[in-house]
Write a protein that holds these residues in place. Structure first.
Motif, short mmCIF file in Angstrom:
data_model
loop_
_atom_site.label_atom_id
_atom_site.label_comp_id
_atom_site.label_asym_id
_atom_site.label_seq_id
_atom_site.Cartn_x
_atom_site.Cartn_y
_atom_site.Cartn_z
N GLU A 107 -6.05 -3.64 -5.17
CA GLU A 107 -5.55 -2.91 -6.55
C GLU A 107 -4.47 -2.21 -6.68
O GLU A 107 -3.37 -2.49 -7.46
CB GLU A 107 -6.71 -1.95 -7.19
CG GLU A 107 -7.93 -3.02 -7.32
CD GLU A 107 -9.31 -1.55 -7.84
OE1 GLU A 107 -10.29 -2.17 -8.27
OE2 GLU A 107 -9.03 -0.49 -7.39
N TYR A 108 -4.07 -1.30 -5.66
CA TYR A 108 -2.72 -0.86 -5.61
C TYR A 108 -1.56 -1.93 -5.65
O TYR A 108 -0.48 -1.77 -6.26
CB TYR A 108 -2.56 0.08 -4.38
CG TYR A 108 -1.37 0.78 -4.34
CD1 TYR A 108 -0.58 2.09 -5.62
CD2 TYR A 108 -0.10 0.53 -3.56
CE1 TYR A 108 0.78 2.53 -5.18
CE2 TYR A 108 0.81 1.42 -3.62
CZ TYR A 108 1.75 1.83 -4.37
OH TYR A 108 2.57 2.70 -4.08
N LEU A 109 -1.44 -3.05 -4.79
CA LEU A 109 -0.94 -3.86 -5.00
C LEU A 109 -0.43 -5.22 -5.81
O LEU A 109 0.69 -5.42 -6.10
CB LEU A 109 -1.06 -5.17 -3.28
CG LEU A 109 -1.40 -4.68 -1.51
CD1 LEU A 109 -0.85 -5.61 -0.89
CD2 LEU A 109 0.34 -3.92 -1.72
N SER A 110 -1.55 -4.98 -6.85
CA SER A 110 -1.24 -5.55 -7.96
C SER A 110 -1.10 -4.99 -8.93
O SER A 110 -0.66 -5.47 -9.92
CB SER A 110 -2.96 -6.49 -8.31
OG SER A 110 -3.60 -4.94 -8.73
N SER A 111 -0.07 -3.31 -8.67
CA SER A 111 0.29 -2.42 -9.68
C SER A 111 1.53 -3.11 -10.28
O SER A 111 2.09 -3.38 -9.31
CB SER A 111 0.19 -1.34 -9.16
OG SER A 111 0.66 -1.04 -8.49
N LYS A 112 1.65 -2.32 -11.15
CA LYS A 112 2.86 -2.80 -11.66
C LYS A 112 4.45 -2.13 -10.69
O LYS A 112 5.52 -2.49 -10.74
CB LYS A 112 3.15 -1.75 -12.78
CG LYS A 112 2.68 -2.68 -14.24
CD LYS A 112 3.25 -2.36 -15.06
CE LYS A 112 2.60 -0.23 -16.23
NZ LYS A 112 2.83 -0.57 -17.42
N LYS A 113 4.14 -1.17 -10.29
CA LYS A 113 4.72 -0.12 -8.89
C LYS A 113 5.57 -1.39 -8.19
O LYS A 113 6.48 -1.55 -7.42
CB LYS A 113 4.24 1.20 -8.38
CG LYS A 113 5.31 1.20 -7.98
CD LYS A 113 4.53 3.28 -7.25
CE LYS A 113 5.66 3.82 -6.57
NZ LYS A 113 6.74 2.92 -5.45
N ALA A 114 4.08 -1.91 -7.06
CA ALA A 114 3.89 -2.48 -5.89
C ALA A 114 4.55 -3.27 -6.67
O ALA A 114 5.51 -4.24 -5.38
CB ALA A 114 2.53 -2.67 -5.01
N GLN A 115 3.87 -4.65 -7.27
CA GLN A 115 4.43 -5.77 -7.61
C GLN A 115 6.14 -5.84 -8.12
O GLN A 115 6.79 -6.50 -7.54
CB GLN A 115 4.33 -6.36 -9.06
CG GLN A 115 2.40 -6.61 -8.87
CD GLN A 115 2.61 -8.00 -8.26
OE1 GLN A 115 2.78 -8.67 -8.71
NE2 GLN A 115 1.82 -8.15 -7.16
N GLY A 116 6.78 -4.52 -8.75
CA GLY A 116 7.72 -4.95 -8.65
C GLY A 116 9.19 -4.12 -7.56
O GLY A 116 9.42 -4.88 -7.17
N ASP A 117 8.12 -4.32 -6.23
CA ASP A 117 8.72 -3.41 -4.89
C ASP A 117 9.25 -5.07 -4.20
O ASP A 117 9.92 -4.53 -3.76
CB ASP A 117 7.61 -2.15 -4.82
CG ASP A 117 7.93 -0.85 -4.53
OD1 ASP A 117 9.09 -1.16 -5.42
OD2 ASP A 117 7.32 -0.41 -4.47
N PHE A 118 8.00 -5.86 -4.51
CA PHE A 118 7.93 -6.63 -4.30
C PHE A 118 8.47 -8.16 -4.51
O PHE A 118 10.06 -8.58 -4.01
CB PHE A 118 6.50 -7.44 -4.34
CG PHE A 118 5.08 -6.95 -3.62
CD1 PHE A 118 5.19 -7.45 -1.75
CD2 PHE A 118 3.97 -6.92 -3.66
CE1 PHE A 118 4.57 -6.92 -1.31
CE2 PHE A 118 2.99 -6.82 -3.01
CZ PHE A 118 3.20 -6.49 -1.83
N ALA A 119 8.86 -8.18 -5.64
CA ALA A 119 9.82 -9.04 -6.55
C ALA A 119 11.54 -8.43 -5.77
O ALA A 119 12.34 -9.11 -5.97
CB ALA A 119 9.30 -8.59 -8.13
#
Length: 359
Positions: free
Chosen positions: A296-308
């Motif tokens: 759930e954390y990895l799908s969050s806006k913060k983590a998704q932004g970091d991945f991208a």
């Protein structure tokens, strides 16, 4: 004499008070330490088997631990090795999560009965249905497109249109692509099976094999380098590799990428092929609740932004925008299918590629 006894008594009382006070402070320090340890124990841990090797992943896991108190134990390895390890370990496994690239590999883990279904409102909200296993046994977390990369000097982008067009005679001896053993290409063919049927998929694979500039070798970056070396004029590769090349610390690699352009095929037909890096909770997870919290954390806006931002992957969470570089390439239509189909059609895709002589 009385005075001496009086002062001795007072001194004894003061010393006793200091001892008690010291013990009290010591107990307080121990309690504080125990409290901290207890908090971490309450947070617990989660054991992640991953084939990804990016620094940004480690940063995101550290952020998750800081926010939740849940320690992420990271076990890295090759994709198929980790699948075999989970299979071999069975109920005794310490692995709670399996994180890897490509829906085809995720489906391999599913077919070996190594994953379990997860119901989460958060994941249903953050991750599109087509990027989620039909049985909710794995979830896409980052997205990449498999595009045509071409020489700006030798190819006019107006000449490009579809994956199918790459099989035409005008591209004979000019197409660069990885081997049939590569899961990305297997999933590409698998997508054609899902969209167009086995016969058309085989016709396409045959055309690609016939038009190759050389026998397949190397990874996606090597195909781009082969264009620069004059071995071909266009290649099929994943967008995140190209993004990494454009921002590489290696000046030669960056120079190669700057000579190339990106084209999203099939925009007027079936759309551009996409795939994911995805994650699933293992069947015998000992820390299932923490595992779900991490997904759930990895799908969050913060983590998704970091991945991208760090890895030039497209976010799966629609509330997060791609990086400026990816946006500069423009929006594109994706293939309209659930990525579970890629795994289901993998065996047929491999069979087709072998039959047409795709090395």
């Amino acid at each position: 004499m009385k005075t001496t006894r009086y002062f001795s008594f007072i001194s004894f009382i003061l010393m006793l008070a200091l001892v008690v006070s010291g013990c009290g402070n010591s107990n307080k320090d121990d309690a504080g330490s125990d409290s901290s340890s207890s908090d971490m124990k309450e947070g617990g841990e989660v054991n992640l088997y991953t084939s990804r090797h990016y620094e940004v992943d480690d940063k995101i896991f550290a952020d998750f631990t800081k926010e939740t108190g849940i320690k992420v134990n990271i076990i890295k390895g090759e994709e198929d090795e980790l699948i075999e390890r989970l299979d071999r370990e069975g109920k005794a496994t310490k692995g709670d999560l399996f994180f890897t690239a490509d829906a085809g590999r995720l489906n391999r883990a599913k077919e070996k009965d190594l994953l379990q279904s997860v119901d989460s409102e958060t994941l249903s909200k953050n991750i599109p249905e087509n990027l989620t296993d039909m049985d909710k046994q794995w979830f896409g977390l980052t997205k990449r497109a498999r595009v045509i990369v071409y020489s700006k000097d030798k190819v006019d982008p107006s000449e490009l249109s579809t994956y199918e067009d790459l099989t035409e005679d005008k591209w004979k001896g000019k197409v660069l692509i990885r081997s049939s053993e590569n899961i990305y290409n297997q999933s590409l063919v698998a997508s054609f099976i899902a969209l167009n049927g086995k016969e058309d998929a085989k016709k396409w694979a045959q055309g690609i094999a016939d038009n190759m500039a050389r026998d397949p070798k190397g990874g996606d970056r090597d195909q781009a380098k082969a264009i620069a070396a004059g071995e071909g004029v266009l290649a099929v590769m994943n967008t995140y590799y190209f993004g990494q090349m454009l921002n590489s610390e290696d000046p030669e690699e960056k120079k190669v990428a700057e000579q190339l352009g990106v084209f999203f095929p099939n925009q007027d037909t079936t759309g551009t092929h996409i795939n994911v890096s995805g994650i699933g909770v293992t069947k015998h997870a000992k820390n299932k609740e923490n595992a779900i919290k991490l997904i759930e954390y990895l799908s969050s806006k913060k983590a998704q932004g970091d991945f991208a931002e760090a890895n030039y992957e497209y976010p799966v969470n629609d509330e997060v925008k791609p990086t400026e570089l990816l946006q500069s390439w423009g929006e594109f239509e994706e293939q309209d299918l659930n990525l579970s189909e890629l795994g289901k059609n993998n065996a047929d895709a491999v069979k087709i590629m072998n039959e047409v002589g795709w090395k």
